[in-house]
Write a protein that holds these residues in place. Sequence first.
Motif, short mmCIF file in Angstrom:
data_model
loop_
_atom_site.label_atom_id
_atom_site.label_comp_id
_atom_site.label_asym_id
_atom_site.label_seq_id
_atom_site.Cartn_x
_atom_site.Cartn_y
_atom_site.Cartn_z
N THR A 13 -8.74 -10.46 -9.71
CA THR A 13 -9.25 -11.33 -8.64
C THR A 13 -9.15 -10.67 -7.27
O THR A 13 -10.10 -10.66 -6.49
CB THR A 13 -8.48 -12.66 -8.61
N MET A 14 -7.98 -10.12 -6.98
CA MET A 14 -7.71 -9.55 -5.67
C MET A 14 -8.37 -8.19 -5.48
O MET A 14 -8.72 -7.81 -4.36
CB MET A 14 -6.19 -9.42 -5.46
N GLY A 15 -8.57 -7.46 -6.59
CA GLY A 15 -9.03 -6.09 -6.47
C GLY A 15 -7.86 -5.16 -6.21
O GLY A 15 -6.75 -5.60 -5.89
N THR A 16 -8.07 -3.87 -6.32
CA THR A 16 -7.00 -2.90 -6.12
C THR A 16 -7.50 -1.74 -5.27
O THR A 16 -8.70 -1.49 -5.17
CB THR A 16 -6.51 -2.34 -7.47
N GLY A 17 -6.54 -1.05 -4.65
CA GLY A 17 -6.87 0.13 -3.86
C GLY A 17 -7.90 -0.14 -2.79
O GLY A 17 -7.82 -1.12 -2.03
N ASN A 41 0.77 0.71 -12.77
CA ASN A 41 1.91 -0.15 -13.12
C ASN A 41 1.57 -1.63 -12.99
O ASN A 41 2.46 -2.48 -12.99
CB ASN A 41 3.11 0.17 -12.22
N GLY A 42 0.28 -1.96 -12.87
CA GLY A 42 -0.15 -3.35 -12.80
C GLY A 42 -0.11 -3.94 -11.41
O GLY A 42 -0.21 -5.17 -11.26
N MET A 43 0.03 -3.10 -10.37
CA MET A 43 0.09 -3.59 -8.99
C MET A 43 -1.20 -3.25 -8.26
O MET A 43 -2.18 -2.85 -8.88
CB MET A 43 1.34 -3.04 -8.32
N LEU A 44 -1.20 -3.40 -6.94
CA LEU A 44 -2.47 -3.39 -6.22
C LEU A 44 -2.85 -2.06 -5.59
O LEU A 44 -4.02 -1.82 -5.28
CB LEU A 44 -2.48 -4.48 -5.15
N GLY A 45 -1.88 -1.18 -5.33
CA GLY A 45 -2.19 0.15 -4.80
C GLY A 45 -2.79 0.16 -3.42
O GLY A 45 -3.62 1.02 -3.09
N SER A 79 2.13 6.04 1.59
CA SER A 79 3.08 5.50 0.61
C SER A 79 2.58 5.67 -0.82
O SER A 79 3.39 5.71 -1.76
CB SER A 79 3.34 4.02 0.89
N THR A 80 1.25 5.77 -1.02
CA THR A 80 0.72 5.92 -2.37
C THR A 80 0.83 7.37 -2.86
O THR A 80 0.76 7.61 -4.07
CB THR A 80 -0.75 5.47 -2.43
N ASN A 81 1.01 8.30 -1.94
CA ASN A 81 1.19 9.71 -2.31
C ASN A 81 2.15 10.35 -1.31
O ASN A 81 1.76 11.17 -0.48
CB ASN A 81 -0.17 10.44 -2.30
N ILE A 86 6.21 -9.14 -2.06
CA ILE A 86 4.77 -8.94 -1.94
C ILE A 86 4.46 -7.54 -1.42
O ILE A 86 3.44 -6.93 -1.79
CB ILE A 86 4.12 -10.02 -1.03
N LEU A 87 5.36 -6.99 -0.61
CA LEU A 87 5.17 -5.62 -0.13
C LEU A 87 5.23 -4.64 -1.30
O LEU A 87 4.38 -3.76 -1.44
CB LEU A 87 6.22 -5.28 0.92
#
Length: 492
Positions: A375-379, A312-316, A215-217, A302-303
């Motif tokens: 806090t949550m981290g990304t990718g 875009n400021g989301m979690l990836g 979904s990320t690519n 949340i999905l």
Amino acid sequence: MSHSTPPSGPAASAGTPAGPAGAGAPAAVAPAVAAADETPVPRSRVVVASLIGTSIEFYDFYVYATAAVSVFPLIFFAKGDDGAALLASMATFGAAFVARPIGSVLFGHFGDRMGRKVTLIGSLLTMGIATFLIGLLPTYYQVGLWAPAMLTILRFTQGLGLGGEWSGAALLATEYAKEGKRAQAAMWPQLGAPIGFFLANGLYLLLVLGFDHDSTNPDMDGAFLTWVWRMPFLLSIAMVAVGMYVRVRLEETPVFQRALDNDQRVKAPVGEVFRRNWWELILGTFVMYATYVLFYLMTTWILSYAIGKRENGMLGIPYSEFLVLQLIGIAFFAAFIPVSGWLADRFGRKPTLLTVSGLMILFGLSFGLWLAPATMGTGAEVNVPLMVAFLAVGMTLMGLTFGPMSAVLPELFPTNTRYTGSGIAYNVSSILGAALTPFVAAWLVQKFDVSYVGYYLAAASLITMVALALSPETRHADLDTVSSARERRAAR
């Protein structure tokens, strides 16, 4: 739920008793008549019939919700800004919620005039056929703007079907229930929500893994976006066939049958419920409001936030990885629905729901602490245990607030308008609490930050607490003699 028809008694309804013509003038109510040849309906049949229909209906709904985030922005809307495509897809997702109150009026009319059984069959067919046809639609790249137009029409039709499904299933459960056990009996159709989610998203997970979709690519020419995404929609027709078989074998509920025997039907249930139970409609709508907001934050929004691009400021987070975490969260949702039914029967509807709503306010105020990218981290660096904990807490609260609703809303209305009244309250609330929520939450993240999504939930929960404080306690209400607020005041 009872194995047999409850003993008959006075069957005075909240509204003015009326014959088939729906006359509004007062009329004497004949004693309730128990048919001598009534055959007890097995409890298992009632459980399965109320559960399987909502499971199928919610499966259909969640298949669309998942595709609205991960598939439709890519193939049903013009290529361009990713954020705009997501918002457009969320807007079509919301079209069903506009249709749901219309469906509640349409199916509620027949449910209160013709009976629960035939209406439940109609709502199931409406939803199932629309879902199947979505799986056959051409994409934007094949027919241009006709693609999102047809998608919106079928999504609207899905909403019509679900608008009539929930209230009918809830009435099937509550109107067969044992005295003092209604909330526990009514939790069965509520379990259709997590079951439908498991079926829909579990199938999507298998397809994503099986066809190596990222979904990320995303690969626009790959099998998943070319044809695999259609399979969950097309397979739904087999589930509809199973649901039809179960529901055709149903009997009419004993509470509605007594209303028929006493000639209590009204000509226009929707007019009657607005005339006599308008206050209950308002209360029911806002009692349900925060439940909707929480649910669509914890599933649809949340999905989109979790799998959205980091720039875009989301979690990836990759779609397949996050879906596993979401399925773990849904297990908490399913586990706490039976708990909520027991609590609502043991301590009452209001104390249970007021307590849960207060906890939802606290949960909303903590969103920034849970979900901020810092806090949550990304990718690959995302904090998986923290995300699982967030989903588990949110879905536990969801089970506790959602479970009693299929008892609370029907208990507000008399038998001859119960299908219509509970359905309108439930589905008008869906516009306020569900149709707007994914769109508003996505906008809040884009304009501010994720903590504002939590403030939105806290505000919704506060509104629900006010509605609950103004509502009557219905734990011991007699479904045969439920009255309006005005008539209760007059009696006092």
